[in-house]
Design a protein around this motif. Structure first.
Motif, PDB file in Angstrom:
ATOM      1  N   VAL A 183       0.833  -1.206   0.000  1.00  0.00           N
ATOM      2  CA  VAL A 183       0.000   0.000   0.000  1.00  0.00           C
ATOM      3  C   VAL A 183       0.861   1.247   0.000  1.00  0.00           C
ATOM      4  CG1 VAL A 183      -1.641   1.333   1.376  1.00  0.00           C
ATOM      5  CG2 VAL A 183      -1.980  -1.112   1.098  1.00  0.00           C
ATOM      6  N   THR A 186       2.528   1.624  -3.466  1.00  0.00           N
ATOM      7  CA  THR A 186       1.560   2.055  -4.486  1.00  0.00           C
ATOM      8  C   THR A 186       1.176   3.510  -4.289  1.00  0.00           C
ATOM      9  OG1 THR A 186       0.679  -0.204  -4.543  1.00  0.00           O
ATOM     10  CG2 THR A 186      -0.688   1.535  -5.492  1.00  0.00           C
ATOM     11  N   LEU A 187       0.935   3.897  -3.064  1.00  0.00           N
ATOM     12  CA  LEU A 187       0.555   5.278  -2.781  1.00  0.00           C
ATOM     13  C   LEU A 187       1.677   6.233  -3.162  1.00  0.00           C
ATOM     14  CD1 LEU A 187      -1.469   7.249  -1.591  1.00  0.00           C
ATOM     15  CD2 LEU A 187      -0.532   6.763   0.681  1.00  0.00           C
ATOM     16  N   VAL A 191       1.339   9.162  -6.069  1.00  0.00           N
ATOM     17  CA  VAL A 191       1.576  10.563  -5.704  1.00  0.00           C
ATOM     18  C   VAL A 191       2.718  11.150  -6.523  1.00  0.00           C
ATOM     19  CG1 VAL A 191       2.330  12.064  -3.832  1.00  0.00           C
ATOM     20  CG2 VAL A 191       0.622  10.312  -3.393  1.00  0.00           C
ATOM     21  N   LEU A 207      -1.183   9.829   5.688  1.00  0.00           N
ATOM     22  CA  LEU A 207      -2.180   8.760   5.559  1.00  0.00           C
ATOM     23  C   LEU A 207      -3.567   9.218   5.991  1.00  0.00           C
ATOM     24  CD1 LEU A 207      -0.133   5.725   6.972  1.00  0.00           C
ATOM     25  CD2 LEU A 207      -0.573   6.296   4.576  1.00  0.00           C
ATOM     26  N   VAL A 210      -5.404  10.805   2.772  1.00  0.00           N
ATOM     27  CA  VAL A 210      -5.527  10.086   1.500  1.00  0.00           C
ATOM     28  C   VAL A 210      -6.992   9.917   1.104  1.00  0.00           C
ATOM     29  CG1 VAL A 210      -5.052   7.889   0.337  1.00  0.00           C
ATOM     30  CG2 VAL A 210      -3.358   8.881   1.875  1.00  0.00           C
ATOM     31  N   LEU A 222      -8.510   8.869  -3.703  1.00  0.00           N
ATOM     32  CA  LEU A 222      -7.187   8.335  -4.029  1.00  0.00           C
ATOM     33  C   LEU A 222      -6.992   6.964  -3.407  1.00  0.00           C
ATOM     34  CD1 LEU A 222      -4.316   8.612  -5.134  1.00  0.00           C
ATOM     35  CD2 LEU A 222      -3.736   9.943  -3.090  1.00  0.00           C
ATOM     36  N   LEU A 223      -7.577   6.753  -2.242  1.00  0.00           N
ATOM     37  CA  LEU A 223      -7.455   5.457  -1.582  1.00  0.00           C
ATOM     38  C   LEU A 223      -8.126   4.362  -2.403  1.00  0.00           C
ATOM     39  CD1 LEU A 223      -6.467   3.937   0.893  1.00  0.00           C
ATOM     40  CD2 LEU A 223      -8.589   4.521   2.056  1.00  0.00           C
ATOM     41  N   VAL A 226      -5.713   3.323  -5.007  1.00  0.00           N
ATOM     42  CA  VAL A 226      -4.641   2.534  -4.397  1.00  0.00           C
ATOM     43  C   VAL A 226      -5.108   1.099  -4.193  1.00  0.00           C
ATOM     44  CG1 VAL A 226      -3.246   2.248  -2.321  1.00  0.00           C
ATOM     45  CG2 VAL A 226      -3.563   4.518  -3.288  1.00  0.00           C
ATOM     46  N   TYR A 350      -8.961   1.852   4.595  1.00  0.00           N
ATOM     47  CA  TYR A 350      -8.529   0.974   3.499  1.00  0.00           C
ATOM     48  C   TYR A 350      -9.457  -0.235   3.376  1.00  0.00           C
ATOM     49  CZ  TYR A 350      -5.498  -1.938   0.594  1.00  0.00           C
ATOM     50  OH  TYR A 350      -5.004  -2.722  -0.420  1.00  0.00           O
TER      51      TYR A 350
END
Length: 477
Positions: A183, A186-187, A191, A207, A210, A222-223, A226, A350
């Motif tokens: 995670v 990927t984040l 970004v 965090l 996000v 955005l999450l 992800v 998440y």
């Protein structure tokens, strides 16, 4: 009565008692009492009433407060022995706290003693009697505080140890979580791509923001994107929230208050040694003094172990913060519970985003595959196959037996009876009823009944089994 056995009958029979009748007769002999005059009698009654009235010395508000507290405490006759011997069966932690509130002052004791001298023979009220009894216990305050520390230490030690253990497991979970690594990677990639940058990492506080960043087309967070990338490239990833149980626990622990509790525990331990020295001067029981000394020695060792564990766990957590890219100053000033809460909240978001993504994907797959099976079955060059209903082996055997008998037997004349045909018809009827129980319909005939009749006639003319059945029915009529 009634012949039923009682304890009185048993003791009269089985428990012999010998009495000294001579001494008892002297002790309980009747004596002649001189009669007093009415005036003397009234004066004695007034004096007796005055003597029986309890003596109240302290103010009413204080007396009411003491009266409420002592209802949950042992009687004043037993409280001194319970405190001196530290008997936990008579006094628990709440009882000790109540005694510390009830503890008499020097002025109250002096006033009670003066009132007793001024009113000899008068009984004290219950609050005053309780205060006077407590004042007779040597070093009452030191005994109560030492006893209170002894009873509270175990619970305080467990609270501190559990918090430190949760923090230790929390660090281990964060380091071992593969889903968290995927995670974060990927984040960071998303970004960097969106911002056109090449950052090596980001602060963990990012965090918490996000979920608030959304795309401009579908308005998805955005999450969510992800989650989509992680699910496509790392299908073995979990919902993250289930991998971090101790992180969620640490998010609810106030580590600053835990540190203060540990310091207070050490101070109380040192002070308890002073209390023990004071109590030992008035304590005659050597066993109790040795028991208290051993307890305080063991407590000092346990507190030392807790301090060592706390120092090591704190250093491990700071190293972890440096590992995730925080500066030394940031890692030193960061609060453990704040970092854990940030990660815990992010893992919950998440999991929610992943559930939403999987729900959308499931609906999309159902929409894309809708009707595909029917199209495949009706494709050119592939004729649909109709499955004939399967009959039970019993019915098939019955039909085969009927066919063999009707075709292989000799023809009967119109007037001749055939017993074997009756048996076969009965067997056929039972087998059909077993195959389709309760499915016989009764009602009006449909419009096409005539058509079905003509169709049956045509089939019967061509089918030898139906021809035989028709002949059988004709014979039966």
């Amino acid at each position: 009565g009634g012949g039923r056995p009682t304890i009185w009958g048993r003791v009269k029979k089985d428990v012999p008692v010998q009495l000294d009748e001579e001494s008892l007769s002297k002790l309980f002999e009747e004596r002649v009492v001189e009669k007093k005059s009415a005036a003397e009698k009234d004066a004695n009654e007034v004096d007796g009433a005055a003597k029986k009235e309890p003596l109240q010395v302290i103010n009413r508000q204080r007396a009411q407060a003491i009266g409420i507290l002592i209802k949950r405490l042992p009687q004043y006759r037993h409280v001194k022995a319970a405190v001196v011997s530290m008997n936990s069966s008579l006094l628990n932690k709440d009882g000790i706290e109540s005694l510390m509130k009830v503890k008499p002052t020097s002025d109250e004791v002096r006033e009670i003693q003066e009132a007793m001298k001024a009113n000899p023979g008068r009984p004290l009220a219950e609050p005053e009697q309780y205060l006077l009894t407590l004042s007779s216990i040597p070093e009452l305050e030191a005994r109560l505080k030492l006893w209170d520390f002894k009873l509270n230490f175990s619970g305080a030690e467990v609270d501190i140890a559990e918090g430190l253990m949760d923090m230790k497991e929390c660090i281990s979970e964060l380091k071992k979580s593969k889903t968290l690594e995927w995670v974060l990677a990927t984040l960071l990639s998303i970004v960097n791509f969106v911002n056109g940058a090449k950052a090596d990492g980001f602060d963990l506080n990012f965090l918490s923001h996000v979920h608030d960043i959304k795309d401009t087309v579908h308005k998805q967070s955005l999450l969510y994107h992800v989650v989509k990338v992680v699910h496509e490239q790392y299908p073995s990833g979990t919902d993250l929230h289930s991998e971090l149980p101790h992180v969620h626990q640490c998010a609810r622990v106030d580590f600053e208050s835990m540190v203060k509790k540990l310091k207070t525990l050490e101070q109380d331990s040192n002070q308890s040694w002073e209390y023990l020295k004071v109590v030992s001067k008035h304590e005659s029981s050597q066993d109790l003094k040795l028991q208290l000394a051993d307890f305080l020695t063991d407590v000092a060792e346990r507190i030392h172990v807790l301090k060592v564990i706390h120092r090591r766990v704190t250093n491990r957590f700071k190293k972890f913060l440096l590992f995730v890219g925080m500066t030394k100053d940031g890692a030193t000033s960061a609060k453990n519970e704040d970092i854990c809460k940030t990660i815990s909240d992010f893992s919950l978001e998440y999991r929610t985003a992943k559930e939403k993504f999987l729900s959308i994907e499931k609906k999309r797959r159902l929409r894309d595959t809708r009707g595909r099976k029917i199209v495949d079955e009706l494709a050119p060059g592939k004729a649909p196959q109709l499955e004939s209903p399967k009959r039970k082996p019993v019915a098939a055997a019955a039909v085969a037996a009927a066919t063999t008998t009707l075709l292989g037997g000799r023809e009967k004349s119109p007037g001749e009876e055939d017993d074997s045909g009756d048996g076969l018809m009965t067997m056929l009827a039972e087998s059909v009823m077993q195959e389709n129980p309760g499915k016989r319909r009764r009602g009006k005939r449909t419009k096409n009944s005539k058509t079905r009749k003509s169709l049956r006639r045509t089939i019967h003319d061509q089918d030898p089994i139906m021809e035989a059945l028709k002949l059988y029915k004709g014979d039966e009529k």
